[in-house]
Design a protein around this motif. Sequence first.
Motif, short mmCIF file in Angstrom:
data_model
loop_
_atom_site.label_atom_id
_atom_site.label_comp_id
_atom_site.label_asym_id
_atom_site.label_seq_id
_atom_site.Cartn_x
_atom_site.Cartn_y
_atom_site.Cartn_z
N VAL A 287 35.29 46.82 42.07
CA VAL A 287 35.59 46.04 42.93
C VAL A 287 35.47 44.55 42.70
CG1 VAL A 287 34.90 45.14 45.33
CG2 VAL A 287 34.93 47.64 44.93
N LYS A 288 34.36 44.22 42.10
CA LYS A 288 34.30 42.81 41.53
C LYS A 288 35.33 42.23 40.49
CE LYS A 288 31.14 39.60 39.58
NZ LYS A 288 29.52 39.33 38.97
N SER A 289 35.52 43.06 39.64
CA SER A 289 36.61 42.63 38.64
C SER A 289 37.97 42.70 39.13
CB SER A 289 36.64 43.68 37.48
OG SER A 289 37.21 45.00 37.81
N GLU A 290 38.45 43.66 40.17
CA GLU A 290 39.79 43.72 40.41
C GLU A 290 40.17 42.91 41.96
OE1 GLU A 290 42.21 45.00 38.59
OE2 GLU A 290 40.86 45.42 36.93
N GLY A 291 39.16 42.82 42.66
CA GLY A 291 39.45 42.08 43.73
C GLY A 291 40.48 42.73 44.77
N GLN A 292 41.34 41.97 45.21
CA GLN A 292 42.50 42.31 45.93
C GLN A 292 43.41 43.44 45.26
OE1 GLN A 292 42.85 41.31 49.27
NE2 GLN A 292 44.42 42.82 49.42
N ASN A 293 43.24 43.65 44.10
CA ASN A 293 44.05 44.56 43.48
C ASN A 293 43.62 46.13 43.74
OD1 ASN A 293 45.96 42.97 42.21
ND2 ASN A 293 44.82 42.87 40.43
N PHE A 294 42.05 45.98 44.06
CA PHE A 294 41.38 47.29 44.18
C PHE A 294 41.93 47.62 45.60
CE2 PHE A 294 37.82 49.12 46.54
CZ PHE A 294 37.78 50.51 45.63
N ILE A 295 41.63 46.70 46.75
CA ILE A 295 41.84 46.93 48.04
C ILE A 295 43.23 47.43 48.07
CG2 ILE A 295 42.05 46.00 50.33
CD1 ILE A 295 39.93 43.93 49.58
N ASP A 296 44.32 46.81 47.25
CA ASP A 296 45.73 47.16 47.53
C ASP A 296 45.97 48.63 46.89
OD1 ASP A 296 46.46 44.78 48.42
OD2 ASP A 296 47.05 43.94 46.52
N ALA A 297 44.97 49.13 46.02
CA ALA A 297 45.09 50.39 45.29
C ALA A 297 44.54 51.34 46.44
CB ALA A 297 44.73 50.45 44.07
N VAL A 298 43.59 51.09 47.06
CA VAL A 298 43.00 51.91 47.95
C VAL A 298 43.94 52.16 49.20
CG1 VAL A 298 41.13 52.03 50.01
CG2 VAL A 298 40.67 51.47 47.41
N GLU A 299 44.64 51.00 49.69
CA GLU A 299 45.53 51.17 50.75
C GLU A 299 46.92 51.92 50.53
OE1 GLU A 299 45.21 50.00 53.82
OE2 GLU A 299 43.39 49.39 53.64
N LYS A 300 47.22 51.82 48.99
CA LYS A 300 48.40 52.75 48.72
C LYS A 300 47.85 54.05 48.80
CE LYS A 300 51.62 53.33 44.90
NZ LYS A 300 51.60 54.83 45.11
N GLU A 301 46.87 54.27 47.99
CA GLU A 301 46.36 55.78 47.87
C GLU A 301 46.06 56.60 49.56
OE1 GLU A 301 45.69 59.26 46.41
OE2 GLU A 301 45.79 57.46 45.02
N TYR A 302 45.78 55.52 50.31
CA TYR A 302 45.45 55.94 51.58
C TYR A 302 46.74 56.16 52.43
CZ TYR A 302 44.58 55.75 56.75
OH TYR A 302 44.35 56.26 58.19
N LYS A 303 47.79 55.56 52.25
CA LYS A 303 49.27 55.65 52.71
C LYS A 303 49.84 56.96 52.28
CE LYS A 303 53.66 53.23 52.93
NZ LYS A 303 54.52 52.30 52.61
N ASP A 304 49.46 57.23 50.80
CA ASP A 304 49.99 58.44 50.18
C ASP A 304 49.29 59.60 50.76
OD1 ASP A 304 51.90 56.87 48.57
OD2 ASP A 304 50.57 57.13 46.90
N ILE A 305 48.12 59.31 51.13
CA ILE A 305 47.26 60.61 51.73
C ILE A 305 47.94 61.02 53.14
CG2 ILE A 305 45.03 61.15 52.85
CD1 ILE A 305 43.73 59.72 50.30
N VAL A 306 48.27 59.84 53.87
CA VAL A 306 48.60 60.16 55.13
C VAL A 306 49.99 60.75 55.14
CG1 VAL A 306 49.09 58.85 57.57
CG2 VAL A 306 46.99 58.36 56.18
N GLU A 307 51.06 59.79 54.54
CA GLU A 307 52.58 60.02 54.56
C GLU A 307 52.96 61.40 53.81
OE1 GLU A 307 54.46 56.30 53.89
OE2 GLU A 307 53.47 55.44 55.80
N LEU A 308 52.35 61.45 52.44
CA LEU A 308 52.92 62.22 51.77
C LEU A 308 51.95 63.66 51.78
CD1 LEU A 308 53.38 60.35 48.33
CD2 LEU A 308 55.12 60.85 50.25
N ASP A 309 50.85 63.70 52.05
CA ASP A 309 50.01 64.67 51.96
C ASP A 309 49.67 65.15 53.57
OD1 ASP A 309 49.86 64.46 49.46
OD2 ASP A 309 47.70 63.76 49.63
#
Length: 598
Positions: A287-309
């Motif tokens: 989280v410290k090294s990636e910052g917003q990139n980490f948050i964006d990756a989580v949100e994308k994963e969450y979106k896939d879990i909701v919409e695709l799965d």
Amino acid sequence: MYQYTSFDKQFVKLRAEQFRDQIERWQRGELTDEQLLPLRLQNGWYIQRYAPMARIAVPYGEISSTQLRTLAHIAREYDQPAPELLAHAQATQDALQDAQPGTTLPAAPLRYGYGHFTTRTNVQFNWIPITRAADVMDLLASVSMHGIQTSGNDIRNITCDALEGIAEDSIVDTRPFAEITRQWSSLHPEFSYLPRKFKIAFNGAEEDRAATGWYDIGLQARRAEDGSIGFTVKVGGGMGRTPIIGSVVREFLPWDQLLNYIEAVVRTYNSYGRRDNKWKARIKILVKSEGQNFIDAVEKEYKDIVELDGAPHTITQAELDRVTANFVVPALQAANLPSKVNTQGQLYQRWLQQNVRGHRLPGLKTVTLSFKRPGFATGDADAATLEALAQLAEQFSAAEARLTHEQNLMLPWVHESDLPALYDAARALGLAQPNIGLLTDMIICPGGDFCSLANARSLHIGAAVTERYQDLDELFDLGPIDLHMSGCINSCGHHHSGHIGILGVDKDGKEWYQITLGGSDGTTLSGPAIGGKVVGPSFTAAEVPDVIEALLATFRALRKPGELFIDALRRIGHEPFKQAANAARHPKADQEALAEQD
């Protein structure tokens, strides 16, 4: 309390049977020590400095009187070292004591036949032979207890504020959510081999008493303007070598999406977390090294879990209702036992002030029993005490108790009319010290007396500070102070979050101690979670109590009327305290102590 279903009971029983088979295969030579290692860790069995250490899970801190009696039986019958092992441990401790720089403190006695309450509401035993581990697991399973995922690189025991469901400032009781998360995460195949260990904490009240900022995932309950319940999600908190406060990645997550979102966070961590360096493998580093990139990756994963799965782990109202039904108010009845206590006496009034809290139900109180008693290490309960706790829970608290983050035990369902009788009983056990929240209510890990990872011992320093500050008038004058101590950088004693923190360090095989100031675990009293700052060179063990005394004398001299230690420290700054600490060095200390610099 949550009542295990037939499936839950069978699950724990089969896990104990599987572990017995693994132990027996190891004893026959069919499994090597290396092959047994991950199997025992998955069930909470470590090999420590002298003997195995068993870590028993107490999810969200709730424990029954029946379970306390089982722990007492384990302490009495199984937590017993062989004479030759105890002699070896004593010789090792004596040699370590002789090697220390300058003058030192007397070593803490080696203890056995007891359970140790941890900051994450586990119970640990330090002397159970590995050859008897399967018998202990069978005993635990008989009362719906286990050590599953109390160690290893997986999702660990889920914790909560000890006042969940009974606090006057409660937003929502998060115990049902913690239980649902426990069931979902137990033996989760995708998350059984994470880059490193992973810890989750819930807090359901206005005040954060669960230290959620210091967790891999911290979940703070919120109520939206329309009355709906959700959670603020913090990710990437942790102590250790790199203390970091968790970052908010979602301001408001609807409660039914809890598991889907946690899965997105842990899946992202599992995909991108480092596995080449254990010191950089925790999610906080990612989280410290990636910052917003980490948050964006989580949100994308969450979106896939909701919409695709199809959001497979959405919590239904029916499932929440099923689990919540186990957390209703138990049948309550006052004990009405006689008491000889002088309810107007100063000791009793101080106990009411420090150890007794309000309750969301009229006529009830919560009572914290202090496990910071002279002659015992912080958080330790021998077999006799565990038996007595079971009886107190049955007499005064509907047969329920709760372990706390501060290594104490709370009775959550005490009738106000029973307080004098409970005080009498607690005082007879040495558990009625009116010190909750004060200096001697310390958080301390077992340190080098037992832990193979520790750089220095801690128990003898805790004992020395406790002995020095037995004057209640002085303790009350000093006011609330969080003193936390760890025996190594792994921070099991949460030294980073102490108003005063003590960290044991190793220098050329000798024990030294760093002092930090200004930490906070995130409560209203202490302010937002933050790590303390080191105040100078390290000190010898014998110097640490004098350093503490010098820090407190500086506070007394510079505070404003009614000002708390942490507030005075932030107003004044660290420099006067640093000077006082360094002036407390012993003039006759070994020259290493005078020359040593960090």
